[in-house]
Design an enzyme around this catalytic site. Structure first.
Site, mmCIF file in Angstrom:
data_model
loop_
_atom_site.group_PDB
_atom_site.id
_atom_site.type_symbol
_atom_site.label_atom_id
_atom_site.label_comp_id
_atom_site.label_asym_id
_atom_site.label_seq_id
_atom_site.Cartn_x
_atom_site.Cartn_y
_atom_site.Cartn_z
ATOM 1 N N TYR A 98 -18.673 58.028 -34.541
ATOM 2 C CA TYR A 98 -17.951 57.431 -33.413
ATOM 3 C C TYR A 98 -16.504 57.184 -33.836
ATOM 4 O O TYR A 98 -16.240 56.697 -34.939
ATOM 5 C CB TYR A 98 -18.599 56.104 -33.015
ATOM 6 N N GLU A 180 -11.740 57.987 -26.528
ATOM 7 C CA GLU A 180 -12.972 57.798 -27.293
ATOM 8 C C GLU A 180 -13.654 59.125 -27.569
ATOM 9 O O GLU A 180 -13.899 59.890 -26.632
ATOM 10 C CB GLU A 180 -13.922 56.888 -26.516
#
Ligand code: GDP
Ligand code: MN
Length: 354
Positions: A98, A180
């Site tokens: 992530y 993101e």
């Protein structure tokens, strides 16, 4: 303004961030000649969690491609139906990480967030497990090294340094508020690729970007999306009144979906465009309209609301407060159409049943 995955990935590509090769399918005509299996068919909706809900499908047999694309096109995800499908090369995934850049408003900086566990379960991760660091153009190198340690991928240190520099540039140049990448994929071949990307751009910076053309484009410059998951939409005239309206909605415990100043000249067309925009939010179940008639006549606005409403099949309930120039005539018009008018903004908000 939330971008769809393929739109965000286009911006990543321009900034030099590696993305999987892919083809955008708008309807189900163009794929036949261009799209080759194995492929990943991905629903382009402005929300996450598509993987778990059937919006990301691996197709290995060419014969299954058309039916899968059709299925995904027909599948509603968290209230959104896709207009577009992204067909991407199937990645040979070794690990998933992530990585995101966000604006930290308390610290007035851009912040890097990273987690060794990427993929679909990120929401379940403990906040404490995230690496959080302020990022500037001068720190992308050291942060790249740090990230290589965090991910335990020492061989990727230089690649991560370059990746962060590109991501930071992409964030700033596009006036993003969120970028993101989840997952950032390390392939079995040892390449780092952005497997998925979510990006939110600042609506208020639109004037700097005449080239912005996205599926979720605002109807006009004065419409600012605040929260896609918001439950109450707002329409007002004048920026001050629009802000006060939004604040009052929030103070009452609701989440405002948008900010909208319709300005001095509300026509059927501007009201229709606003309604169009508002009904694209999946959770809005009330529209608060707060107009103070000075130069603008309340009855003109009321007529525009009545006409626009008659053109829209389904619209959440309207909570209207009009005062000032020609308010009485406006009240008559609205009453005639069975629309309730409230004496104050507090009354409007108090009447919401959501
Ligand atoms: P999201 O669920 O909306 O966040 O959609 P993602 O694009 O992140 O996809 C969800 C998951 O599908 C990823 O975490 C991967 O595990 C898997 N996935 C996506 N693309 C590929 C691919 O090209 N190859 C493989 N093997 N898995 C993929
Ligand atoms: Mn994802």
């Amino acid at each position: 303004m939330k971008l769809l995955e393929y739109e965000a990935k286009n911006l990543l590509k321009k900034a030099g961030v590696p993305i999987p090769t892919g083809i955008v399918v708008v309807d189900n005509r163009s794929y036949k000649t261009t799209c080759k299996t194995p492929t990943v068919v991905k629903s382009q909706v402005p929300t996450g969690g598509r993987g778990k809900l059937g919006g990301v499908r691996v197709v290995r047999k060419q014969a299954m491609l058309a039916s899968t694309i059709n299925e995904v096109l027909g599948l509603e995800i968290k209230g959104y139906k896709p207009h577009t499908i992204l067909c991407e090369e199937l990645l040979d995934i070794d690990r998933e990480f992530y990585l995101s850049l966000i604006i930290n408003r308390e610290k007035s900086c851009v912040e890097l967030l990273a987690n060794t566990a990427g993929g679909v379960e990120i929401e379940d991760q403990d906040h404490a497990t995230f690496l959080r660091r302020k990022i500037t153009p001068n720190t992308t190198e050291s942060l790249g090294e740090l990230l290589a340690e965090e991910y335990d991928t020492p061989a990727q240190s230089f690649v991560l340094q370059e990746l962060l520099a590109s991501l930071y540039r992409c964030f700033i140049e596009n006036d993003a508020t969120l970028l993101e990448i989840n997952p950032l994929v390390l392939t079995k071949q040892g390449n780092l690729v952005a497997g998925d990307c979510k990006m939110t751009l600042d609506d208020a910076a639109r004037f700097r970007h005449p080239d912005w053309q996205f599926e979720d484009a605002p109807a006009d410059n004065n419409f600012v999306t605040l929260d896609h998951e918001g439950t109450v939409a707002t329409i007002a005239n004048g920026a001050g009144l629009a802000m006060a309206t939004m604040d009052a909605v929030r103070a009452a415990g609701y989440t405002p979906a948008n900010f909208l100043d319709i300005g001095g000249a509300a026509t059927v067309d501007t009201i229709l465009k606003s309604f169009d925009r508002i009904v694209s939010f999946p959770h809005v179940n009330a529209i608060v309209i707060n107009i103070f008639g000075g130069i603008v006549r309340c009855d003109t606005v009321a007529q525009a609301i009545v006409d626009a409403k008659s053109e829209m099949k389904s619209l959440p309930p309207l909570y209207i407060r009009l005062s000032g120039n020609r308010a009485e005539e406006a009240a008559e018009l609205l009453k005639h159409e069975g629309l309730a008018l409230y004496p104050t903004l507090q009354d409007c908000i108090g009447a919401i049943r959501a």
